[in-house]
Design a protein around this motif. Sequence first.
Motif, PDB file in Angstrom:
ATOM      1  N   ILE A  12      -8.877 -10.097  11.730  1.00  0.00           N
ATOM      2  CA  ILE A  12      -7.859  -9.917  10.684  1.00  0.00           C
ATOM      3  C   ILE A  12      -6.796  -9.117  11.639  1.00  0.00           C
ATOM      4  CG2 ILE A  12      -6.991  -8.830   8.842  1.00  0.00           C
ATOM      5  CD1 ILE A  12      -9.441  -9.618   7.556  1.00  0.00           C
ATOM      6  N   VAL A  13      -5.551  -9.561  11.492  1.00  0.00           N
ATOM      7  CA  VAL A  13      -4.265  -8.842  11.862  1.00  0.00           C
ATOM      8  C   VAL A  13      -3.519  -8.434  10.694  1.00  0.00           C
ATOM      9  CG1 VAL A  13      -2.140  -8.847  13.473  1.00  0.00           C
ATOM     10  CG2 VAL A  13      -4.225 -10.048  14.147  1.00  0.00           C
ATOM     11  N   LEU A  14      -3.140  -7.331  10.873  1.00  0.00           N
ATOM     12  CA  LEU A  14      -2.435  -6.577   9.829  1.00  0.00           C
ATOM     13  C   LEU A  14      -0.967  -6.295  10.175  1.00  0.00           C
ATOM     14  CD1 LEU A  14      -5.318  -4.293   8.627  1.00  0.00           C
ATOM     15  CD2 LEU A  14      -4.445  -6.188   7.347  1.00  0.00           C
ATOM     16  N   ARG A  15      -0.071  -6.636   9.761  1.00  0.00           N
ATOM     17  CA  ARG A  15       1.277  -6.342  10.291  1.00  0.00           C
ATOM     18  C   ARG A  15       1.951  -5.477   9.045  1.00  0.00           C
ATOM     19  NH1 ARG A  15       5.667  -8.603  12.773  1.00  0.00           N
ATOM     20  NH2 ARG A  15       3.853  -8.615  14.568  1.00  0.00           N
ATOM     21  N   LEU A  16       2.297  -4.261   9.583  1.00  0.00           N
ATOM     22  CA  LEU A  16       2.736  -3.148   8.768  1.00  0.00           C
ATOM     23  C   LEU A  16       4.431  -3.457   8.588  1.00  0.00           C
ATOM     24  CD1 LEU A  16       0.388  -0.142   9.849  1.00  0.00           C
ATOM     25  CD2 LEU A  16      -0.051  -2.027   8.133  1.00  0.00           C
ATOM     26  N   LEU A  17       4.842  -3.375   7.501  1.00  0.00           N
ATOM     27  CA  LEU A  17       6.214  -3.419   7.167  1.00  0.00           C
ATOM     28  C   LEU A  17       6.846  -2.312   6.349  1.00  0.00           C
ATOM     29  CD1 LEU A  17       6.226  -7.508   6.664  1.00  0.00           C
ATOM     30  CD2 LEU A  17       6.766  -6.349   8.774  1.00  0.00           C
TER      31      LEU A  17
ATOM     32  N   LEU B  50       4.338   0.479   1.714  1.00  0.00           N
ATOM     33  CA  LEU B  50       4.349  -0.366   3.256  1.00  0.00           C
ATOM     34  C   LEU B  50       4.082  -1.694   2.617  1.00  0.00           C
ATOM     35  CD1 LEU B  50       2.546   1.435   6.032  1.00  0.00           C
ATOM     36  CD2 LEU B  50       5.081   1.232   5.766  1.00  0.00           C
ATOM     37  N   GLU B  51       4.702  -2.794   3.013  1.00  0.00           N
ATOM     38  CA  GLU B  51       4.233  -4.089   2.767  1.00  0.00           C
ATOM     39  C   GLU B  51       3.360  -4.656   3.945  1.00  0.00           C
ATOM     40  OE1 GLU B  51       5.213  -6.163   0.231  1.00  0.00           O
ATOM     41  OE2 GLU B  51       5.973  -4.257  -0.644  1.00  0.00           O
TER      42      GLU B  51
ATOM     43  N   ILE C  31       0.875  -1.191   0.125  1.00  0.00           N
ATOM     44  CA  ILE C  31      -0.082  -0.048   0.106  1.00  0.00           C
ATOM     45  C   ILE C  31       0.917   1.195   0.121  1.00  0.00           C
ATOM     46  CG2 ILE C  31      -2.066  -1.003   1.194  1.00  0.00           C
ATOM     47  CD1 ILE C  31      -0.934   0.556   3.804  1.00  0.00           C
ATOM     48  N   GLN C  32       0.221   2.451  -0.472  1.00  0.00           N
ATOM     49  CA  GLN C  32       0.821   3.623  -0.283  1.00  0.00           C
ATOM     50  C   GLN C  32       0.443   4.481   0.638  1.00  0.00           C
ATOM     51  OE1 GLN C  32       1.522   5.511  -4.350  1.00  0.00           O
ATOM     52  NE2 GLN C  32       2.770   7.508  -3.545  1.00  0.00           N
TER      53      GLN C  32
END
Length: 366
Positions: free
Chosen positions: A102-107, A87-88, A80-81
Amino acid sequence: MDVIAFVNNLFNEAVANRASDIHVEPSMEDLIIRQRIDGYLVETCRLPLQEAKGILSRLKIMGQLDIGEKRLPQDGAMTIQVGEKFLEVRLATLPVLYGEKIVLRLLPSELAVRTLSELGMEIIEVDRVSKLLHRQGLVAITGPTGAGKTTTLYTLLTLLDHRRRNIITLEDPIEVQLAGINQVQVHHKIGFTFAKGLRAILRQDPDVIMIGEIRDQETAEIAIEAALTGHLVLTSLHTADGSSVISRLIDMGIPSYLVASALSGIVAQRLMRLTCGKCKGKGCLHCRSSGYFNRTGIFEVLSLDETTQHLIMNHPSVSQIRQHFQNKGFRMMEQSLLQKYEQGLTTIEELKRMESEMIKIAQLEK
């Protein structure tokens, strides 16, 4: 409600708050949104449960998941931007009582930290780690989940000369893309495990190998073999402190004489919350009334010499190994933590919390 706009804002807000994870979880009446900020979950939003279906479907579509499958856990990923940042995002769904969580890990796609000092290491620790990077052998980064081990591994890789050395990583997943370094993704579903990947890497004439994590005896054996045959091997393990790494490798089935010969250094670490610079710990809008803003690393950097190798071959206990390093003048985790407190970087409450956490984890590992 405009679902697309809501989800976009969800990511924008998380980035603004420096969140590492977003939790989207249905309860009996509400859809609860929480963000993990500086290691702690903070509730940021509640919506009527009827809004959940659209939001969850949108996230699953973005992550290329099957929106019709709600009975089984699924894993996905997307890019995403947010503003100028890319970000991945790793998604993981889980069927729960009132729907799907849902868990979203931001990398981040780029490594934010560039130096060991920025990670939180003191000058003596930076010097010791730099010397380890110029030696052959196994260097293990250790600490509990969420202690920043991956960030440390990536930072170490950026300090190496990739123009003159063949550096290959084996990861699950690849979290940050590093220029000039060959990064390999493990795929367990097709049988491409850490052990198989590591064997393949050894046929690629590597100088430096980074293994995301040693999880089993087979991987440990190949990593030890690589370290003994002239390679610098960087990896991570889950242990309470640096001294426990030696026992963990032996418990995995590695003979003590091989551990003594292959292991050149250990970096143990944890993350400590920093006092908010705006309110000096009292709580304000800047720190969301927590009194803390951002985190820094607490480190224990141990290097092995001949006397340590002889000790390892006699099958010492963790306490004996720890006492040995203390007698040789190495600074233990508790001393590093106390120094950060004396520097005014954190509160007495955070100091006590971390000391208590370290004791509990050490007791669990006994």
